[in-house]
Every structure is written in C-alpha cells, then in structure tokens.
Design an enzyme around this catalytic site. Sequence first.
Site, mmCIF file in Angstrom:
data_model
loop_
_atom_site.group_PDB
_atom_site.id
_atom_site.type_symbol
_atom_site.label_atom_id
_atom_site.label_comp_id
_atom_site.label_asym_id
_atom_site.label_seq_id
_atom_site.Cartn_x
_atom_site.Cartn_y
_atom_site.Cartn_z
ATOM 1 N N LYS A 1 0.882 -1.094 -0.060
ATOM 2 C CA LYS A 1 -0.024 -0.042 -0.117
ATOM 3 C C LYS A 1 0.899 1.283 0.034
ATOM 4 O O LYS A 1 0.592 2.222 -0.645
ATOM 5 C CB LYS A 1 -1.032 0.018 1.229
ATOM 6 C CG LYS A 1 -2.097 -1.115 1.068
ATOM 7 C CD LYS A 1 -3.228 -0.284 0.261
ATOM 8 C CE LYS A 1 -4.221 -1.212 -0.254
ATOM 9 N NZ LYS A 1 -4.860 -2.129 0.646
ATOM 10 N N LYS B 1 -3.369 -12.751 -8.609
ATOM 11 C CA LYS B 1 -4.418 -12.489 -7.689
ATOM 12 C C LYS B 1 -5.692 -11.606 -8.248
ATOM 13 O O LYS B 1 -5.414 -10.633 -9.040
ATOM 14 C CB LYS B 1 -4.236 -11.609 -6.385
ATOM 15 C CG LYS B 1 -5.278 -11.820 -5.411
ATOM 16 C CD LYS B 1 -4.594 -10.860 -3.969
ATOM 17 C CE LYS B 1 -5.785 -10.354 -3.460
ATOM 18 N NZ LYS B 1 -5.362 -9.300 -2.547
ATOM 19 N N LYS C 1 -10.309 -6.214 -6.904
ATOM 20 C CA LYS C 1 -11.057 -5.256 -7.210
ATOM 21 C C LYS C 1 -9.923 -4.038 -7.792
ATOM 22 O O LYS C 1 -10.210 -3.217 -8.671
ATOM 23 C CB LYS C 1 -11.851 -4.706 -6.057
ATOM 24 C CG LYS C 1 -12.165 -3.205 -6.415
ATOM 25 C CD LYS C 1 -13.751 -3.335 -6.536
ATOM 26 C CE LYS C 1 -14.088 -1.601 -7.060
ATOM 27 N NZ LYS C 1 -15.486 -1.693 -7.093
HETATM 28 P P1 TYM Z 1 -10.537 -8.524 1.367
HETATM 29 O O1 TYM Z 1 -11.633 -7.516 1.852
HETATM 30 O O2 TYM Z 1 -9.384 -7.810 0.530
HETATM 31 O O3 TYM Z 1 -11.045 -9.846 0.802
HETATM 32 C C1 TYM Z 1 -11.964 -10.382 1.753
HETATM 33 C C2 TYM Z 1 -11.775 -11.988 1.410
HETATM 34 O O4 TYM Z 1 -11.593 -12.531 0.434
HETATM 35 C C3 TYM Z 1 -10.430 -13.241 0.208
HETATM 36 N N1 TYM Z 1 -9.907 -12.797 -1.111
HETATM 37 C C4 TYM Z 1 -9.428 -13.839 -2.109
HETATM 38 N N2 TYM Z 1 -9.504 -15.332 -1.812
HETATM 39 C C5 TYM Z 1 -8.952 -15.960 -2.750
HETATM 40 N N3 TYM Z 1 -8.545 -15.318 -4.048
HETATM 41 C C6 TYM Z 1 -8.544 -14.231 -4.303
HETATM 42 N N4 TYM Z 1 -8.010 -13.751 -5.461
HETATM 43 C C7 TYM Z 1 -9.155 -13.352 -3.295
HETATM 44 N N5 TYM Z 1 -9.304 -12.040 -3.088
HETATM 45 C C8 TYM Z 1 -9.838 -11.859 -1.857
HETATM 46 C C9 TYM Z 1 -9.515 -12.670 1.258
HETATM 47 O O5 TYM Z 1 -8.477 -13.395 1.677
HETATM 48 C C10 TYM Z 1 -10.562 -12.284 2.520
HETATM 49 O O6 TYM Z 1 -10.559 -13.609 3.075
HETATM 50 N N6 TYM Z 1 -8.358 -7.680 5.891
HETATM 51 C C11 TYM Z 1 -9.459 -8.446 5.146
HETATM 52 C C12 TYM Z 1 -10.680 -7.951 5.794
HETATM 53 C C13 TYM Z 1 -10.804 -8.253 7.283
HETATM 54 C C14 TYM Z 1 -10.909 -9.291 8.076
HETATM 55 C C15 TYM Z 1 -10.866 -9.116 9.333
HETATM 56 C C16 TYM Z 1 -10.871 -10.697 7.499
HETATM 57 C C17 TYM Z 1 -10.906 -7.240 8.079
HETATM 58 N N7 TYM Z 1 -10.803 -7.873 9.455
HETATM 59 C C18 TYM Z 1 -10.984 -10.309 10.269
HETATM 60 C C19 TYM Z 1 -10.921 -11.887 8.403
HETATM 61 C C20 TYM Z 1 -10.871 -11.380 9.910
HETATM 62 C C21 TYM Z 1 -9.428 -8.118 3.852
HETATM 63 O O7 TYM Z 1 -8.937 -6.767 3.224
HETATM 64 O O8 TYM Z 1 -9.760 -8.769 2.922
#
Ligand code: TYM
Length: 331
Positions: A111, A194, A197
């Site tokens: 980031k 990956k 978005k």
């Molecule tokens: P985020 O919002 O980027 O993604 C949400 C969830 O989707 C999964 N994910 C993927 N899995 C497989 N392949 C991909 N291409 C892919 N893109 C996204 C992510 O692994 C995630 O599980 N930090 C977290 C959000 C969060 C969170 C938490 C998660 C905040 N607090 C507490 C678990 C527990 C995040 O930014 O995910």
Amino acid sequence: MDIVVSGIRPTGNLHLGNYFGALRNFIKMQEENQCFFFIADYHSLTTHPTPADLHGNVKSVLVDYLAAGLDPEKATLYLQSDLPETAELYLFLNMNAYLGELERVTSFKDKARTQPDNINAGLLTYPTLMAADIIIHKAHKVPVGKDQEQHLEMTRTFANRFNRLYKTEYFPEPVAYNFGEQLIKIPGLDGSTKMGKSEGEGNAIFLNDDPSVIRKKVMKAVTDSGPTEPGQPKPQPIENLFNLMKALSKPETLRFFEEAYDQCNIRYGDMKKQLAEDAIAFTEPFREKIESLRSNDEYLRKVALMGKEKAHESAAKTIREVREIIGFKPF
Ligand code: TYM
C-alpha cells in the site's frame, strides 16, 4: 463449538476471489459453528472513500452476503462500525504493537508503494484492527484466502502478547481456516496471480456481472500462442485460466483442456468461450438474488439491526473482561 469470525472490506460487489476464498466457507461454516461475519467498513477508511461510496459499498457487500446464502438467523451478520467495542480493543492492542513489526507487513509495504500520498496511521495499524475484529469474539477459526495469512499470524502475535503481558490465557490462538485444505488464491484474468478489485479493469469477475460483461472480460484474458512441445510448463496467464476453470467448470471440462494442452492442440479461444459460459452459469443464481435484495431496504435494515445486537452481546462481554484484566476496575 468453534467460534468463527471473518470479514470483507466493502469496495463494491464481491468477485469470485472473495467468493472462493471466503464467502463460500462462511456459508459452510454457519451450519455448525458460532459465526460472526462482518463488513469491514472501518478498514475501508484507509482509502478515504466518499460518504456515498462508503454507504453504497457496504450495501453491496451486505446484499452479496445474503444472496450467496449467509443466513442471518444462523450466523451473526453485522457492520464493523456498528461494533465500537472493536475500536476500543484496537486501541488496547495498539499500545502493544511495535512500529518495526507493523512496517514489515507485506500489505503495508504494498500500500505504501501504491498510495505514496496517503500512508496513514490506519494503514500501518491495519493488522491491529483486524486482530481486534477477530479476538473481540475470542475466535478459534478465521475463513480467509491466502492473501490474509500474514495478517492472521499478526493476530496470533498480538493475542499471545496480551496473554503474556497480563499473565492470562484469555485469548485463544485463532487460525486461518479452509476445511483442512490449503488457503486458496483465485487468479485474475489479466495474467496477475490474484483476482482483486484494485488490480485493474477486467481482472475480476463480480458476482453481479451481466453475461455480456463476463464474456467480454474472459475473452480478453491474456493468453499466448500455445505450447510447442508436450510437457511444457504453463506460463502464468495460462496457469491462471486453468485454475479458474478448476474452480468454475466440471472436472471433465478441465480434463479435456488439460489434455489438449498436453497434446499441443489447445485452442484458447474455445477454452475461454467455455470458461465464460461456466462463469455465467455459476454466477446466474447470485445475479438474480442480488437484484431483488437490493431493492428490499427494509429487510436489509432488519438484518443489520439483528446482527448489531447479537454482535454487541459477545463484544461487550469481552471488553468488560479485558478492561478488568488490564486494570480498569470500577470503584
Ligand atoms: P478483503 O476484503 O481484501 O478480501 C475479503 C476476503 O476475500 C479473500 N480474497 C481472496 N481469496 C482468494 N483469492 C482471491 N483472489 C481473493 N481476493 C480476496 C480474502 O482473503 C478475504 O478472506 N483484511 C481483510 C478484511 C478483514 C478481515 C478481518 C478478514 C478485516 N478484518 C477479520 C478476516 C477477519 C481484507 O482486506 O480482505
């Protein structure tokens, strides 16, 4: 019974990466565990969304959660910002998180590189907020994709550190979870490893994409001129297409194209056509439900309110106990 916690940042509708990495597991886990699934809207403030965008994106995720089969009667489904106890625990954990370890987190370094004009403190302490989300309910399991592995490790570090500092075994050690299998990573359509978005237009297939949009995105996916001799390893963009097919298509479809690849007579145009149709069929049921849920504001309000109350019950107990452990005691 295990306590399960997970969340998704609201950046718009969910894509297939979110679905296969997280949402699909949420739905399976809600049957046999005490589950807390939330929308990480505090976290999304690190990118400074406008109030209208923030609200719209939260709504999209709530709708997608429900459309995919999350049952608000079985799981607790809530907005992170409806649970200010999380913010209080975040404050406590920050007192015990060190600059050096936070600066070393891969997502922070990424980031800092991609948004050099906005390296705010929220970005740096993203892992402590995420740890607070998880341990506020004293979770055991956290269904996430592969990209969240390091954040989970930080969560364990912070939970253990709290226990050690206060000579207690209050917080369990939460683990990233995918039904005994490896955590997964769904690749993008633009050749990147990956789906996401923020990776650029055309990289992700969203659960609410129209069939024509899906066809266009898949047909544009990067390929090459094909293998020239049997047994050749697949270049990354080709490997990605096969991995997407593995997630979306029937095993015999995958086998057909694997064999064509091995025999050097694969036609990527045909493969992409098939993949697009399979993606359309896969997302079809979501599209319809998303459409009807979007206009049902009253139901969405009811779901959010119910989730807020259930989540508060669990979080208030933790905060009460944590305050005691730290030494904030009533006179
Ligand atoms: P985020 O919002 O980027 O993604 C949400 C969830 O989707 C999964 N994910 C993927 N899995 C497989 N392949 C991909 N291409 C892919 N893109 C996204 C992510 O692994 C995630 O599980 N930090 C977290 C959000 C969060 C969170 C938490 C998660 C905040 N607090 C507490 C678990 C527990 C995040 O930014 O995910």
